[in-house]
Design a protein around this motif. Structure first.
Motif, PDB file in Angstrom:
ATOM      1  N   GLN A   1     104.571  47.975  50.538  1.00 12.10           N
ATOM      2  CA  GLN A   1     105.843  48.728  50.533  1.00 12.10           C
ATOM      3  C   GLN A   1     106.242  49.178  49.123  1.00 12.10           C
ATOM      4  N   GLU A   2     105.464  48.762  48.120  1.00 11.51           N
ATOM      5  CA  GLU A   2     105.865  49.071  46.741  1.00 11.51           C
ATOM      6  C   GLU A   2     105.350  50.412  46.257  1.00 11.51           C
ATOM      7  N   GLY A   3     106.108  51.033  45.367  1.00  6.38           N
ATOM      8  CA  GLY A   3     105.636  52.179  44.603  1.00  6.38           C
ATOM      9  C   GLY A   3     104.927  51.664  43.365  1.00  6.38           C
ATOM     10  N   PRO A   4     104.841  52.485  42.312  1.00  8.53           N
ATOM     11  CA  PRO A   4     104.091  52.073  41.117  1.00  8.53           C
ATOM     12  C   PRO A   4     104.565  50.738  40.544  1.00  8.53           C
ATOM     13  N   LEU A   5     103.605  49.833  40.361  1.00  6.84           N
ATOM     14  CA  LEU A   5     103.914  48.483  39.860  1.00  6.84           C
ATOM     15  C   LEU A   5     103.314  48.312  38.474  1.00  6.84           C
ATOM     16  N   CYS A   6     104.156  47.897  37.543  1.00  7.48           N
ATOM     17  CA  CYS A   6     103.707  47.616  36.181  1.00  7.48           C
ATOM     18  C   CYS A   6     103.599  46.094  36.038  1.00  7.48           C
ATOM     19  N   MET A   7     102.379  45.598  35.911  1.00 10.18           N
ATOM     20  CA  MET A   7     102.155  44.141  35.843  1.00 10.18           C
ATOM     21  C   MET A   7     102.273  43.700  34.390  1.00 10.18           C
ATOM     22  N   GLN A   8     103.183  42.753  34.121  1.00 11.47           N
ATOM     23  CA  GLN A   8     103.396  42.340  32.727  1.00 11.47           C
ATOM     24  C   GLN A   8     102.611  41.081  32.383  1.00 11.47           C
ATOM     25  N   ILE A   9     101.888  41.140  31.263  1.00 12.34           N
ATOM     26  CA  ILE A   9     101.070  40.006  30.830  1.00 12.34           C
ATOM     27  C   ILE A   9     101.577  39.474  29.487  1.00 12.34           C
ATOM     28  N   ALA A  10     101.181  38.222  29.189  1.00 10.86           N
ATOM     29  CA  ALA A  10     101.461  37.634  27.871  1.00 10.86           C
ATOM     30  C   ALA A  10     100.196  36.966  27.376  1.00 10.86           C
ATOM     31  N   THR A  11      99.938  37.114  26.093  1.00 10.12           N
ATOM     32  CA  THR A  11      98.776  36.441  25.495  1.00 10.12           C
ATOM     33  C   THR A  11      98.969  36.361  23.988  1.00 10.12           C
ATOM     34  N   ASP A  12      98.131  35.532  23.336  1.00 11.94           N
ATOM     35  CA  ASP A  12      98.160  35.474  21.871  1.00 11.94           C
ATOM     36  C   ASP A  12      96.842  35.947  21.280  1.00 11.94           C
ATOM     37  N   ASN A  13      95.911  36.431  22.146  1.00 16.09           N
ATOM     38  CA  ASN A  13      94.609  36.818  21.578  1.00 16.09           C
ATOM     39  C   ASN A  13      93.934  37.931  22.382  1.00 16.09           C
ATOM     40  N   PRO A  14      93.105  38.722  21.705  1.00 15.90           N
ATOM     41  CA  PRO A  14      92.469  39.856  22.373  1.00 15.90           C
ATOM     42  C   PRO A  14      91.404  39.455  23.399  1.00 15.90           C
ATOM     43  N   GLU A  15      90.757  38.293  23.201  1.00 15.34           N
ATOM     44  CA  GLU A  15      89.680  37.895  24.127  1.00 15.34           C
ATOM     45  C   GLU A  15      90.238  37.613  25.519  1.00 15.34           C
ATOM     46  N   ASP A  16      91.341  36.833  25.578  1.00 16.02           N
ATOM     47  CA  ASP A  16      91.952  36.553  26.881  1.00 16.02           C
ATOM     48  C   ASP A  16      92.473  37.840  27.514  1.00 16.02           C
ATOM     49  N   CYS A  17      92.972  38.724  26.665  1.00 14.84           N
ATOM     50  CA  CYS A  17      93.491  39.991  27.161  1.00 14.84           C
ATOM     51  C   CYS A  17      92.368  40.770  27.857  1.00 14.84           C
ATOM     52  N   ALA A  18      91.199  40.805  27.225  1.00 15.33           N
ATOM     53  CA  ALA A  18      90.058  41.527  27.808  1.00 15.33           C
ATOM     54  C   ALA A  18      89.651  40.899  29.144  1.00 15.33           C
ATOM     55  N   LYS A  19      89.615  39.551  29.182  1.00 16.93           N
ATOM     56  CA  LYS A  19      89.208  38.878  30.429  1.00 16.93           C
ATOM     57  C   LYS A  19      90.238  39.123  31.540  1.00 16.93           C
ATOM     58  N   ALA A  20      91.515  39.104  31.177  1.00 15.55           N
ATOM     59  CA  ALA A  20      92.569  39.344  32.185  1.00 15.55           C
ATOM     60  C   ALA A  20      92.472  40.767  32.722  1.00 15.55           C
ATOM     61  N   CYS A  21      92.108  41.705  31.850  1.00 11.76           N
ATOM     62  CA  CYS A  21      91.976  43.107  32.295  1.00 11.76           C
ATOM     63  C   CYS A  21      90.917  43.218  33.390  1.00 11.76           C
ATOM     64  N   ALA A  22      89.827  42.441  33.256  1.00  5.59           N
ATOM     65  CA  ALA A  22      88.757  42.522  34.256  1.00  5.59           C
ATOM     66  C   ALA A  22      89.313  42.184  35.642  1.00  5.59           C
ATOM     67  N   VAL A  23      90.267  41.240  35.699  1.00  2.00           N
ATOM     68  CA  VAL A  23      90.887  40.878  36.989  1.00  2.00           C
ATOM     69  C   VAL A  23      91.865  41.977  37.414  1.00  2.00           C
ATOM     70  N   LEU A  24      92.701  42.402  36.473  1.00  2.00           N
ATOM     71  CA  LEU A  24      93.757  43.374  36.819  1.00  2.00           C
ATOM     72  C   LEU A  24      93.179  44.746  37.153  1.00  2.00           C
ATOM     73  N   ASN A  25      92.006  45.058  36.617  1.00  2.00           N
ATOM     74  CA  ASN A  25      91.391  46.362  36.905  1.00  2.00           C
ATOM     75  C   ASN A  25      91.065  46.516  38.389  1.00  2.00           C
ATOM     76  N   ALA A  26      90.878  45.378  39.065  1.00  2.00           N
ATOM     77  CA  ALA A  26      90.534  45.446  40.494  1.00  2.00           C
ATOM     78  C   ALA A  26      91.783  45.557  41.369  1.00  2.00           C
ATOM     79  N   LEU A  27      92.964  45.464  40.770  1.00  2.00           N
ATOM     80  CA  LEU A  27      94.196  45.494  41.572  1.00  2.00           C
ATOM     81  C   LEU A  27      94.792  46.894  41.607  1.00  2.00           C
ATOM     82  N   ASP A  28      95.508  47.159  42.708  1.00  2.00           N
ATOM     83  CA  ASP A  28      96.160  48.457  42.859  1.00  2.00           C
ATOM     84  C   ASP A  28      97.506  48.457  42.154  1.00  2.00           C
TER      85      ASP A  28
END
Ligand SMILES: Cc1cc2nc3c(=O)[nH]c(=O)nc-3n(C[C@H](O)[C@H](O)[C@H](O)COP(=O)(O)O)c2cc1C
Length: 325
Positions: A72-99
């Motif tokens: 039922q949702e329109g555009p969703l902006c998923m907010q993340i928190a991290t302190d380092n680029p490596e975790d950010c890259a790994k989290a993107c791999a998961v979020l890239n598969a989400l609508d």
């Protein structure tokens, strides 16, 4: 099924709809977001903040809670928190598969525990680290990306220039600026001049945030040079607020007015949704204690209903309280 969005499409949505629903930890899960979409048409809606570590290695139940998306949702902006680029890259791999429509990096959270983990507003004092994280987000996200920051405010912090420089070099697609320092909490006056500083010098569209709650406060943000305004708290208990403001601004057709009993039906739907999301009625009723204060304030409920919610044992019994309105 939600569609993916390009930067241009989100930019156009911001131009035409002007208002974004901001992130609120403990509130911005599916039931709240569904209510906002039922009664308003924001440019997009933000999720609660979720740490990259949780996205990478959280338990299935916690991921289900934070990563659930409704049809039922329109555009969703998923907010993340991290302190380092490596975790950010790994989290993107998961979020890239989400609508989802966009990934936003939290660079404003003032909570001590988050700052101790060198996340949230802590990154404002580390512009080089901020740059590398946003670059990682840029490199690894298939979705458009944004960053949400706070400002120097009236404190001795002097990071505005450096943060602007880091963000301009890293190049997110959107920037949200909450016009208070992390030490200034949520209730001091917003520093509109500092929002203007970012709005006029950032290389990407800026969304102004802080105490926006009506047409004139939206227009005040636009007058500073912002492309849009973010409303966070004012929509809780009033999911039609954004639609009402947009209608007054001539951006959408007039929204239907909502009667008092209908606002109560919204509250009950909100708590029912939380019960389904959390899988536990008692947890949903515990959240109802906090949410009823917002609903009462926005809809002028009598204090008797706030007290009655506190002593209600089941969600089914909540609907009977409509008689107290
Ligand atoms: C209870 C609460 C939870 C919040 N959670 C988040 C969050 O998860 N991520 C974030 O970027 N900001 C969060 N914020 C900040 C809001 O998004 C927003 O920046 C702030 O409340 C000012 O906007 P407003 O006056 O429209 O509420 C939170 C604020 C409150 C009061």
């Amino acid at each position: 099924m939600m569609a993916r969005y390009t930067v241009d499409q989100l930019h156009q949505r911001l131009q035409s709809h002007r208002i974004v629903q901001g992130p609120l930890a403990g509130v911005s899960s599916v039931p709240f977001r569904e209510l906002v979409w039922r009664y308003s048409q924001p440019a997009w809606v933000c999720s609660e903040m979720i740490s990259c570590r949780t996205i990478i290695s959280g338990s299935p139940s916690i991921k289900q809670r934070y990563l659930q998306i409704s049809a039922q949702e329109g555009p969703l902006c998923m907010q993340i928190a991290t302190d380092n680029p490596e975790d950010c890259a790994k989290a993107c791999a998961v979020l890239n598969a989400l609508d989802i429509a966009m990934i936003d990096l939290n660079v404003g959270c003032p909570v001590k525990k988050i700052r101790q983990r060198q996340q949230g507003s802590y990154l404002l004092s580390q512009p080089d680290r901020l740059y590398t994280i946003v670059r990682a987000l840029r490199a690894h996200s298939l979705h458009p990306i944004s960053v949400k920051i706070r400002v120097d405010g009236s404190t001795n912090d002097r990071f505005n220039e450096d943060v602007l420089d880091a963000i301009n070099r890293a190049g997110p697609d959107f920037l949200t600026v909450h016009g208070r320092n992390y030490q200034e909490g949520y209730d001091t006056t917003c520093h509109h001049d500092q929002i203007a500083f970012f709005a006029q010098r950032a290389h990407m569209p800026v969304i102004g945030n802080g105490d926006v709650h009506d047409q004139s406060s939206v227009e005040a943000m636009l007058a500073l040079g912002c492309a849009g305004a973010m409303i966070a708290r004012a929509s809780v208990g009033a999911p039609r607020l954004i639609g009402n403001i947009q209608a007054r601004m001539g951006l959408i057709c007039a929204a239907d007015s909502v009667s008092m009993p209908e606002t109560w039906a919204m509250f009950c739907a909100h708590i029912n949704g939380l019960s389904q999301l959390l899988g536990r009625e008692d947890l949903a009723l515990a959240q109802a204690q906090g949410l009823i204060k917002y609903y009462a304030k926005r809809n002028q409920y009598p204090s008797s209903i706030v007290n009655a919610v506190r002593s209600t044992q089941t969600i089914a019994a909540l609907s009977d309280l409509v008689s107290l309105l």
